[in-house]
Each structure stands twice: as C-alpha cells, then as structure tokens.
Design an enzyme around this catalytic site. Structure first.
Site, mmCIF file in Angstrom:
data_model
loop_
_atom_site.group_PDB
_atom_site.id
_atom_site.type_symbol
_atom_site.label_atom_id
_atom_site.label_comp_id
_atom_site.label_asym_id
_atom_site.label_seq_id
_atom_site.Cartn_x
_atom_site.Cartn_y
_atom_site.Cartn_z
ATOM 1 N N TYR A 101 2.622 4.972 12.423
ATOM 2 C CA TYR A 101 2.966 3.550 12.533
ATOM 3 C C TYR A 101 3.901 3.044 11.448
ATOM 4 O O TYR A 101 4.398 1.933 11.522
ATOM 5 C CB TYR A 101 1.685 2.700 12.551
ATOM 6 C CG TYR A 101 0.772 2.904 11.350
ATOM 7 C CD1 TYR A 101 1.039 2.276 10.139
ATOM 8 C CD2 TYR A 101 -0.341 3.734 11.426
ATOM 9 C CE1 TYR A 101 0.212 2.456 9.041
ATOM 10 C CE2 TYR A 101 -1.172 3.926 10.332
ATOM 11 C CZ TYR A 101 -0.895 3.286 9.142
ATOM 12 O OH TYR A 101 -1.711 3.471 8.062
ATOM 13 N N HIS A 161 -4.123 4.464 4.483
ATOM 14 C CA HIS A 161 -5.256 3.532 4.383
ATOM 15 C C HIS A 161 -6.431 4.217 3.700
ATOM 16 O O HIS A 161 -6.984 3.722 2.735
ATOM 17 C CB HIS A 161 -5.669 3.033 5.766
ATOM 18 C CG HIS A 161 -7.019 2.402 5.760
ATOM 19 N ND1 HIS A 161 -7.266 1.242 5.082
ATOM 20 C CD2 HIS A 161 -8.207 2.780 6.300
ATOM 21 C CE1 HIS A 161 -8.549 0.919 5.210
ATOM 22 N NE2 HIS A 161 -9.141 1.843 5.937
ATOM 23 N N ARG A 182 0.858 -1.183 0.000
ATOM 24 C CA ARG A 182 0.000 0.000 0.000
ATOM 25 C C ARG A 182 0.898 1.238 0.000
ATOM 26 O O ARG A 182 1.455 1.591 1.034
ATOM 27 C CB ARG A 182 -0.895 -0.036 1.248
ATOM 28 C CG ARG A 182 -2.053 0.949 1.221
ATOM 29 C CD ARG A 182 -2.749 0.993 2.582
ATOM 30 N NE ARG A 182 -1.976 1.766 3.536
ATOM 31 C CZ ARG A 182 -2.093 1.677 4.850
ATOM 32 N NH1 ARG A 182 -2.940 0.831 5.416
ATOM 33 N NH2 ARG A 182 -1.348 2.436 5.646
HETATM 34 C C1 LIG Z 1 -16.009 -6.004 9.749
HETATM 35 C C2 LIG Z 1 -15.163 -4.781 9.742
HETATM 36 N N1 LIG Z 1 -14.313 -4.555 10.751
HETATM 37 C C3 LIG Z 1 -13.565 -3.434 10.786
HETATM 38 C C4 LIG Z 1 -13.626 -2.504 9.788
HETATM 39 C C5 LIG Z 1 -12.766 -1.239 9.804
HETATM 40 N N2 LIG Z 1 -11.749 -1.283 8.734
HETATM 41 C C6 LIG Z 1 -11.959 -0.714 7.534
HETATM 42 S S1 LIG Z 1 -10.721 -1.017 6.459
HETATM 43 C C7 LIG Z 1 -9.850 -1.901 7.590
HETATM 44 C C8 LIG Z 1 -8.558 -2.551 7.192
HETATM 45 C C9 LIG Z 1 -8.734 -3.504 6.048
HETATM 46 O O1 LIG Z 1 -7.536 -4.130 5.701
HETATM 47 P P1 LIG Z 1 -7.433 -5.065 4.427
HETATM 48 O O2 LIG Z 1 -8.563 -6.044 4.423
HETATM 49 O O3 LIG Z 1 -6.070 -5.605 4.392
HETATM 50 O O4 LIG Z 1 -7.715 -4.111 3.188
HETATM 51 P P2 LIG Z 1 -6.866 -2.851 2.726
HETATM 52 O O5 LIG Z 1 -7.456 -1.648 3.411
HETATM 53 O O6 LIG Z 1 -5.461 -3.101 3.078
HETATM 54 O O7 LIG Z 1 -7.098 -2.781 1.255
HETATM 55 C C10 LIG Z 1 -10.543 -1.929 8.807
HETATM 56 C C11 LIG Z 1 -10.060 -2.592 10.018
HETATM 57 C C12 LIG Z 1 -14.531 -2.769 8.749
HETATM 58 N N3 LIG Z 1 -14.708 -1.915 7.757
HETATM 59 N N4 LIG Z 1 -15.281 -3.904 8.748
#
Ligand SMILES: Cc1ncc(C[n+]2csc(CCOP(=O)(O)OP(=O)(O)O)c2C)c(N)n1
Ligand SMILES: Cc1ncc(C[n+]2csc(CCOP(=O)(O)OP(=O)(O)O)c2C)c(N)n1
Ligand SMILES: [Mg+2]
Ligand SMILES: [Mg+2]
Lengths: 325, 351, 325, 351
Positions: free
Chosen positions: D263, D254, D250
C-alpha cells in the site's frame, strides 16, 4: 475442481457475489489495498474500485452503524471487523441495533448486513485478537451467528450470509485460514443455516463443536479411533439458528457426548448445547454430557496460550472418561 | 466567540438587515405546526396522566427548532433520522400523527408503523446510536446517485456519546449528504449543559471533522430555517455534511416520568419562557398585519379539532394481539423461535 | 429494626460506605441533584458534595473507562449506568478492560470498581431499558456479577461489592425497587458473594432463579404448594462466583428442577445452570431440568411485555410438568 | 490554516528567532534516547525474524515525538498512559528496557511487569480504550490533591474511536490534568491519514472540548519538547487538558506482521526520510560543535552495548510456568476457577 483454503474461499465468495450483485460493498479497516490483515479481501479494491471496497476510519461502532444505514439506503454491506474481539467497541450497534432493527421498525426496515470477523487462538496473536466471544451475541435475537470450520462451508455460508435479508455475524477461524486446501467449487452454491454437519460417524460418543474446535475434534476422533473408540463429530456450523434436530439425533444415538469450544467455560455456547441436550435427549443419555473449553480466565499471553486453549489431550481425556461412565 | 445566527428576536422584531428565506405563507404553516406541537404535547401529557399514553418527551419550547429544521427538507426525497423529541418534524415529513399517537397509546402494531414511502427512521432511544446509521444512510444514497439529504437529530446530551464523533468523522471522510442537527435544550434529564461539555459552542466541533458548524437561535424559526436550508443545499450540492447547533430551552420536564423540581432553578425557567419560540412569531405576524385575535381563535380551534381527530383515529386503531409478539424478528425465523411461538400461542390461547 | 425497600437499602449502603471510606465516590448520569432516575442516590450530593457525587457527561464508555482510571489513582468509584442495556455503549470498557486489567498488568493494577445498573421488565419501560443482558458478561473473566433480589441482600452485597478489590457488576431489579419493605439493619454487614440462598425449602422440585425472577419463583412456589407440590427455591444471588455446591445439593435432593430467568432462553445464564447440573447432578436427576425464560426475540413494546416475560403460569406449568415426569 | 510549531528544521538549522527550552545537555540525552530507540528497533526486528521476539511495532521515524514528549514529564509524580508505539517514552519514565524486552520475548511473568513505583500503565492494544482511563486517572489524582500530570498517547488512527471523544470531553468538564498526545504518523496500518479524517489538523478537535490544541512538527524534538512542557505546565497549574498533534511519519512497517509494499508509495517514503528526526539533531549539534564522528562512534558503541546488556538480561529472566496461568485474575478467585486451576495443574503435570 479448484482447491482452496479458507482465505481463498472467502475471497472467491466475495468476488463472485460482488460480480453478481452490484449492491454488495465491503467496508472495514484495511480491506482495500492491503487486502485485509489476513488477505481475505486481496484484489477486491483493484477489481471493484474504492466506492465498493472502502477503508474506513478506525471506529468499529461507525463501521457497524453505517452498515445499518447503508443497508437501509439499498446497499448490501459486508462489514469487516478486524478481529472479533473488537466488536466490543461497536457492541451497542450489533445486538441492540442491527439485530433489532427489523423489530424496532415493526418490519419496515430489515437490515441485510453481514459482519465478518476473524477470531481464535493458536496463532500467538496479541491481546484481544484471539477472544472467542461468539456466545455473547446469542443473547441478541434477530442476529444469526455463523461459524464455518472449513473452506467449503466458508464460501457456501458466506454467500448465504450476504443474501440473508437479516443481519449475520460471520466468524472466521484464523488458525484454520491457511491450514490446507479442499475442493471449493467456482460459482454459486450455498450452505444453508441451521444445518449442522455430521463430519464423522461413530457409535461410541459424539463430539460437538464449531469453528476451529471442530477441526480439533476431528483430530481427537482420530486419536480415539486408534484406541478403539468410535467418535461421531458434529459441527454445528451455525449457533443461531441452532440445528437441534441433528444434534439431538447424533447424541441420542451414542448416548454420550462432549462439547468443545475455545471460549471460556462459564456461559460459553457449550452451556446452551448441554441445556438443549438436557431438554431434548435426557432419556437417551448414558452419561452426563461433558464440556471441554478454555478456562474461566482471560486469554493469556501468546507464550501461554497452549495451556489455555482446549487441547487434543483434554478432549481425548474427556471423551475417554465419558465413555467409561 | 461564535456568532449565533438570529433573525426574529424574542420581542417579535426582525434583526435589522436580515432577509429571511421563509416567505409569509410558509411562516404561517410553520406557526400552525408549532401550535399543533404545543397543543398536542399538552393534550397527551393529560392522557399520560390518565394512564392512556406511554412515556413521552414533549417538544415544549423547542418548536421552532423542530419545525424550522424539518421544513428545510423535501419529504419526497430527503430523510429524517430522529432522536425522540422531534415529533412534529416527523409528522411534517409524512408520518401521520394518528399513527404515532396510536403507537404511544400501546398500539405498537405493524399498522401504525412508519408507512412505506415515508422517509423517516424509527425513534432512537439509545442516544446517538442513530448518528452512524444516518451517516451510512446518507453515504448509501449518495453512492446510488440519489439526490437526497439526511437530517439527523441529536441532543446536546447525546452528543457526548462516542457515536457522535464516529458518525461525524465518517460523514466528513465520505462527504456524505447529511445535516447533523443538534438541539441544545440545556438539559439532559437533570444534567445541565455546563456539565455536559466545556466547549463554549457545540458548533465548534464541526471543525474537528473538516466541515462547517453553525450556531443558531433555536427559538427563532426563521433563523433555524435559514441555517437548515443552507446546510441542506450544501449537502445536496455534494459539498458534504454540516453541524447545526440550535440553542433552545426545554420548557418542560424531560419526559413524563421526570420531576424537574428536584434540579431546576425556577428563575432560570421563567427567564427562558421569555424567549418562547411561538410567541415571537405571533408578535411578528401581528405587527405585519397577518395575525389577530380572530385568527388566533380560529387557529386554536383548528388545532384542537385536529388533535381530537388524531386521538380518536388513534383510539380506533386495533391493539396488539398475541400473534404479533413474534412478528418481524427475522424474515425466516429459526426453527427454535417458531417452536417458541407455537408454544406461546398455545399457552395464551389456553387461558 | 428499620424496614427498607431496595431503593432505600441501596441508598443506605451508599451513605454508610461513603461515610466510612473517603475514597468512595459515585459517578454517572443524573446521580446528583436528581438522585438517579430511580432515586437510589437521593440526598448524596447534598451530603457528600459534587466532587464525590458526580453527574457525568452522557457517555457510558467514559463513565466506565474513567472509573478504571479513578481506581488506579486511588479512588473507589461506584459507577451508575442508567440502565443495564446501556452498558452496551461501554461494553469494551467492561469485559476487555475493567475485568482484565489486573491480568493485563500482571497484578500491578487491580481495579476496585463497582458498576451499578437497574434492569428488568414489568414496569413498561421504553426500549432497551428492560434488557436482561447479565449472561453476556459471564464470558468476561475477572468480573463478578451480582443480582440481588431483595433489600437485605441488596445492601449487604453492595457493601461487599464496593469493598471487593476486583470489579463487580451489580444489577438492580427495577421491578422490585419499591415492592415492599423488609428488615434491613443500619450499619455494616455483608452478604458474601458465591453463596446462593435457599429461600424456601421443599422436597418435590427446585426452582432456581436470581434477581426479580427469584420473587416470581417464590410466588410460583406458593401456587404450587396450594396444589400439594412443595418447591424448594434457590436464589443464586451471584452468577459469578456461582455457588455450585448449594445449587447441586438442592437439586440433588429434589431430583427435579426448573431454572427461571428474564433474559431470552438461548445462551441465557439458565443454560449454564443446566450444564452445571448435568455435570454435577446427573445421577440424581429424575427428570430433565427445564428452563422458563423470555423468548428468543427482542424485548417487545410495553403493551406486550406481559406476554414476553416468564409468567407465574409458565413457571407453575413447567414445574408441574417436570414433577409429573 | 493551523500553525505547525517548529524549531529545528530538517536541515539541522534553527528557525530564526526561536528559543528552545531544552538546553544542550538535555538535548544530548534526548539524542541518546532517540538513538537507543532506533538501534533497539533494528535489533529486535532481527530477533523477531528469528522467532525470538513477539509481534512488535517499531517507533522508527517517530523518535523525536516519543522522546520529546516523555522528557517533559517528571517520572516521580507524572504518569504515562501509552498506546503501544511509545517504548522509549515508557523506558524514560522508568520501566526498565530489559523487562519490556523480556515481555516481548515471551517472559510475560510478574517479574517483568511494570514495577511498583513506575508510573506507567500497560500497553493498550484496544485502540483509544486507554483515553477514558487516562482521564479518570488524571481526574482522580487531582481529586486527591496530587501534583501530577498524565500524558496519554494516541495515534491519529485511534483518534477516530468514540473513546477519544468521550475521554477528551470528560477531561474538559473536569479540567483534568492531562495531555492528550497524538502521534499522527500518517498511517493506521494501511489506512492513510486522508481516509482517517477530513479534518485539516487533528489539533482543531481540542476546540470542540473547550481546551487548547497545538500542532507541532513531530520530527523536531526541540519543538515537541516545548509544546509538551507548555501543556504539562498548564495541566499542573490547574488549567486543564491540552491536545497535541505531533505530525510525524511512520518510517517502517506497522508491525512485524505487516507488509507495507502492498500500500505504500515508495516515493512518499523516501521523501519522508528526508525529515528524519535524528539526523537533524546530529546536524545541529555538529554545527554548534557538540558532535563529531568520534562522538558518533562512541555513542553508537554505547547504544549497542546497552542493547546487548538488555537482551542478555531479558534472556536471563525466567520464563512462564504453568502455575502462572491462573494468576492475577482475581484477588479471591471463585471456587470454580480454583477447581479449574487444580485440574489444569494436574493435567500439565500428568504429562
Ligand atoms: C479497537 C481496535 N480496533 C482495531 C485494532 C487493530 N489495529 C491495531 S493497530 C491499528 C492501527 C492504529 O493506527 P494508529 O492509531 O494511527 O497508531 P499507529 O499504529 O500508527 O501508531 C489497528 C487498526 C485494534 N488494535 N483495536
Ligand atoms: C445510550 C443511552 N444512555 C442513557 C440513556 C438515558 N437517557 C434518555 S434521555 C437522556 C437525556 C438525553 O439528553 P439530550 O441528548 O440532551 O436530549 P433531550 O432529552 O434534551 O432532548 C438520557 C440520559 C439513553 N436513552 N441512552
Ligand atoms: Mg438536551
Ligand atoms: Mg498512525
């Protein structure tokens, strides 16, 4: 005395409680270096290390289920669910498990677990982040449900929650997180559960609310006062235990009431408040108790949330109508 | 193809070259527990048919898997987190059989609960919900520097639940001292194993969480014990979790409300009986001169007597009373609940 | 006309609808050869094959989530969750997903999905199997909640549910499954949602209930009649949509009411009924509307369930008390 | 050790002996989409900072993974089930960028929704909830004899959710025509990959469901495309699901509310930039004479013009209106909801 907003009050409570009790630990998504998406846990991993402040894998049911197990092992976990709406992913570990575990084990295994979760609309969050699903947990006996609306209560009730030998769901109103500071003492104090607070006295009508809607009702009371209507505002502070006594006393005095909440109307906790008033204050009522809530539709896109959430205008209008009956 | 660990073959002979860890005395104790399990199941199914026992899931056919795994633990420090079909494991861990029996007989009182000091969690009916809890327990014991291992049971059916995945993944990250012990008994009520997953061996799932998985003949108490001891030792040494798949067969109904004739192929059932876990131990012990008809008779009598003692002791337990209904919900119940309690007691006493 | 109990009525509805509409399919635990743990799907796999009657892996969230996807693909899934309490394992796929999907996709993707699930106490089931958690779903706008109490309604509402273009949670009262037969026609008929049924007329008091509690209220009305109290019994039949009109009309006529349900008292759907009556029937009430429910504690062991569930005695006593006020 | 499939190395050279399926014309199209993705991200982050755009998760650094996977599909019959970071995949599938842009700009109206005939499901914010849905979709398409494949996206973070497990297991049992495409971008907000799982390669999880898993360099559009095509072909041939882990990074925050300085190790970030997925394509095309400064300039201009067109078109979309608030909740709304709608409209019009 130190001035703190809700984020700072929560952070302060966590720091002090972790200092006091080495069994207390935090776990959840991004609670470590990031300090949580709202920064409530800022500085904690630096202070207490990554064994007591743990970034978990992204899986709510395991955060909650593991918290239960951690509690049985002798730890005192404070789990953060990043947004209250995502308790749905671990719903089966809350009502049927955590809440019932003392009962399921016939008293052998109480669960001293606190679940913290921010929620609420008004900050243009993405889907699910705003969902005010607190009422869904009231049908989970064994669980306490805590809904602070200000920084003083937030600290005092969080300390109470962590020390409660039973599981507590502690819902944080994200719209109010940084909405101003108030006096929040350093050191230990507790705001007991099951004691509603009469935030404002008034003889004409009682506005009943919790969490961010309590702040809204206080503004509504100001507006009403300009009109000559004196509103009493009752902040329930906890839904379970429910302070029936304070609620009934306040409403009996004014004879009229409006209950306000952010959750959709149907089967929101407002219904329970009204039903309780029906049972306990019927003969003191001069007019039907009204409810102002979000509509019975999903939380809409950010661009429409102001239409959806209970507004100052709607609360004021409902109060005026109720007073006029 | 995944290797299926095995030591004691269905015909009672030992796989050439294998050296079981379990010595003969220990094996005799395992046999006693397996016989007790079998006889108990048969007895309480009878009681259930008379309306004197609650809904019950017997361990028939799975005795080696249940007993062999439990015997790998040190009850004074290790923990068992059961699903619901591991009764003899829990007994071996120290939860007295008469208290469990009393519970099934409706005496669901604090007297018959898991006693203080017995390291067992309650039976879990909500499938797989026990697993994240078990991971948390193991993680917490480790955080406190305790020398303890958690043995968590799961069925192959329950392993399809999301909780299975979340629990194993978290255990891997935290290197929690835990053994996930799966009894693959080929059935989840009426759902056959092939409808449960396309995975050729459930033990393969462990690799997806960064720890070892082992497949073992679950009807072979010697092999089950070996594999379990290895996993427990690994956990105790700080090397983290393991997954064990014990391949066995449910030699009875799912529970006392089930009717397998609707879905079970009798030929398959008969074939499975040939792999009986108890018979092979008896054959083996007979061959090495440690078992004979005389011993069998004595053992049967002892087991029968033990069961009678247990059932009687269970019957002697006091039953539930209205005052218990509101117990153990909260340490400090809300006022509303206290009021409901008072109303309830008034209403039942009014009758 | 053929006589059927609820199990037979449901089976008959499924057979006829699968004959009529080739898109309809069943999925869930043990719905195939076993015919479901209560035998509601007996004979279906033999008749329609294992592509339309599918025993799934043991995982509620995927049963529900896959049903959503199946619906989007053009199928019409009827998912069975083995017991309503186990919807908790897939809670996040119901309210936040299925119920919201039409809204989330701004109308592009409606979800024609029926979720069937038995529930309720009184048959000495193990833990979780009896939990009456229907109220928890009312805070999930987009979902309809259907609670038949007899075989005729069960068939007519199941046909309505399967054909409804929106998701429907269809809760089956297991205590009543085989409690006697009634006339249930062969062939197509539908019982519309949002129409409460006045099961019995009476001028002194209105008893409001749904599902198995409706049968209890009918027995209570018999007992009260012996005492000279004539109770009107309203069976709500669906919680969402709620038939406010019939409810209010019935209670306005008697001026007194008792709401009865199996779920715990606090924030059960009874609260919504009372709150609605407060809003719509306040001036017609001669006494506060009472609630008779299970207590605010977890569903107890089978040996104690008779103490926990609302009993004939409690309903009758509440009605007598309300009439006497 | 799991093999990481790779064709185009960070320095723009081809792994000796490899024969990419993507021909040069297709690669030029891939590059255009990747450039569009990068430029769009940069542009809308600017808009977001001005308060004109909603919360947004850019695809920075993941362009090869997003574009390469999407290009393996036939938009006229296949489906995309996104998480939320696969914008250009969805655009390639046929959801016009101006409608997506309008949505992010608050114009969340039926006009800007996924158009009829575009085979894309809505962005999923509830992580992993899309996966059982995607399995159901693929299963249903297969039941109806359609020749379609579903590509379902998931992050390595989301893959810790129970829904991941349940979806893959069910897809395995039903041999559903689906590709689970995981973008392992090393982060879930602030949670690093090593805290997410102890598994050495997420692709290993596929074996736990009985179907193949592949790890691929997610910054290598040629390899991503190859691996995706193989998985899609397999699904289309009726051989069932696959799991692809695209290992990427990434290269941004985020989302627009995030602050990675809290971090992120800047050295790691700089190192990751060396593996940029776009630069290596440009180097490669330059080496074979298909790219030069002139072409770069033209391409940049075209992309910029396209983005301006898109932003303007988005701005021209009508915004939300109160009458829309109650739309699309039910086909036949309950009377109570209709009444609330009427009250609401009266109250807003009263102002
Ligand atoms: C069920 C759920 N728990 C927590 C969140 C909060 N949240 C949004 S994005 C994220 C991180 C997602 O990481 P990843 O699946 O690796 O996708 P990336 O953002 O790296 O593309 C979190 C914890 C959420 N949207 N849904
Ligand atoms: C979450 C959940 N879903 C469904 C059930 C109903 N149920 C009870 S036992 C069972 C089968 C379990 O199979 P398995 O895990 O293989 O264990 P076994 O009975 O074979 O020992 C089912 C479906 C349940 N108890 N919990
Ligand atoms: Mg099984
Ligand atoms: Mg990620």
């Amino acid at each position: 005395m130190p001035q703190r907003n809700i984020v700072e009050a929560i952070n302060n409570a966590l720091v002090e409680e972790m200092e006091r009790d080495p069994r207390v630990m935090l776990l959840g998504l991004d609670v470590g270096k990031l300090g949580g998406v709202f920064r409530t846990t800022t500085g904690l991993i630096e202070r207490f290390g990554d064994r007591r402040v743990v970034d978990t894998p992204l899986a709510e049911a395991s955060i909650l289920g593991a918290s239960l197990g951690l509690a049985l092992s002798g730890m005192v976990p404070v789990a953060e669910i990043q947004f209250l709406g995502f308790t749905a992913q671990g719903f089966h570990q809350i009502g049927p498990q955590l809440a019932k575990y003392r009962h399921r084990s016939r008293g052998r295994f109480p669960c001293q677990v606190t679940i913290r979760a921010p929620f609420g609309g008004g900050i243009r969050s993405p889907e699910f982040h705003s969902d005010a699903v607190e009422a869904q947990f009231v049908q989970s006996p064994g669980l306490k449900i805590v809904m602070p609306s200000n920084a003083y209560d937030a600290k005092g009730m969080l300390l109470e929650a962590i020390r409660d030998p039973d599981p507590v769901l502690f819902c944080e109103p994200d719209r109010l997180y940084r909405l101003g500071r108030m006096e929040v003492p350093d050191g230990d104090y507790r705001v007991p559960f099951g004691k509603a607070s009469v935030v404002r006295e008034g003889d004409d009508i009682t506005l009943v609310a919790w969490s961010a809607a309590s702040e809204l009702c206080q503004r509504a009371a100001d507006t009403l006062a300009a009109d000559g209507i004196e509103a009493c505002v009752v902040d329930l502070r906890t839904l379970v235990p429910l302070d029936v006594e304070t609620l009934v006393k306040a409403v009996a005095k004014t004879g009229r009431a409006v209950v306000v909440h952010e959750a959709p109307l149907s089967a929101g906790f407002g219904a329970e408040v009204v039903a309780t008033l029906m049972e306990e204050a019927f003969y003191d009522l001069d007019a039907p108790v009204a409810r102002v809530a979000s509509y019975d539709i999903p939380f809409p896109a950010a661009s429409m949330e102001h239409w959806y959430l209970p507004s100052l205008e709607r609360v004021v209008a409902a109060a005026r109508r109720t007073v006029s009956l | 193809m995944v290797e299926r660990r095995s030591i004691l073959k269905p015909d009672g002979t030992i796989v050439p070259g294998s050296k079981p860890r379990m010595d003969e005395e220990f094996l005799l104790e395992a046999l006693r527990l397996m016989m007790l399990s079998r006889a108990y199941d048969e007895r309480v199914i009878g009681l259930q048919r008379q309306g004197r026992f609650g809904v019950y899931s017997p361990g028939l056919g799975q005795e080696a898997s249940i007993v062999g795994s439990a015997m790998s633990l040190d009850p004074s420090r290790d923990w068992i987190v059961p699903q619901y079909r591991e009764l003899m494991a829990v007994v071996r861990q120290g939860y007295p059989l008469e208290l469990i029996t009393a519970t099934y007989m409706g005496k669901t009182t604090p007297d018959t609960r898991i006693p203080e000091g017995v390291n067992v969690l309650p039976t879990q009916v909500a499938l797989a919900a026990q697993l994240p809890q078990a991971t948390g327990l193991a993680w917490g014991l480790k955080l406190q520097g305790k020398d303890a291992v958690v043995m968590a049971y799961i069925g192959e059916g329950g392993s399809s639940e999301g909780d299975f995945h979340e629990a194993l993944n978290l255990a891997g990250v935290q290197r929690a001292p835990i053994v996930f012990f799966m009894q693959n008994n080929q059935w989840a009520i009426s759902t056959p194993r092939r409808m449960q997953s396309a995975v050729p061996s459930f033990s393969l799932r462990a690799a997806g969480y960064g720890f070892p998985g082992v497949e073992v003949d679950g009807n072979d108490v010697l092999a089950v014990y070996d594999v379990a001891v290895e996993a427990v030792e690994r956990a105790r040494a700080g090397e983290g979790p393991s997954l064990v798949e014990a391949v066995t067969y449910r030699m009875g109904f799912h529970n006392t409300t089930d009717n397998p004739s609707r879905y079970l192929d009798p030929a398959e059932f008969e074939e499975a009986k040939q792999r009986d876990p108890i018979q092979r131990v008896i054959k083996y012990l007979t061959a090495i001169g440690l078992w004979d008809d005389e011993r069998q008779k004595t053992a049967d009598q002892e087991v029968a007597a033990e069961i009678e003692r247990v059932v009687e002791a269970a019957q002697a337990q006091r039953g539930v009373r209205p005052e218990m209904l509101f117990d153990n919900v909260y340490e400090r119940p809300p006022a509303r609940v206290e009021r409901q309690r008072a109303e309830f007691l008034k209403s039942v006493n009014g009758h």
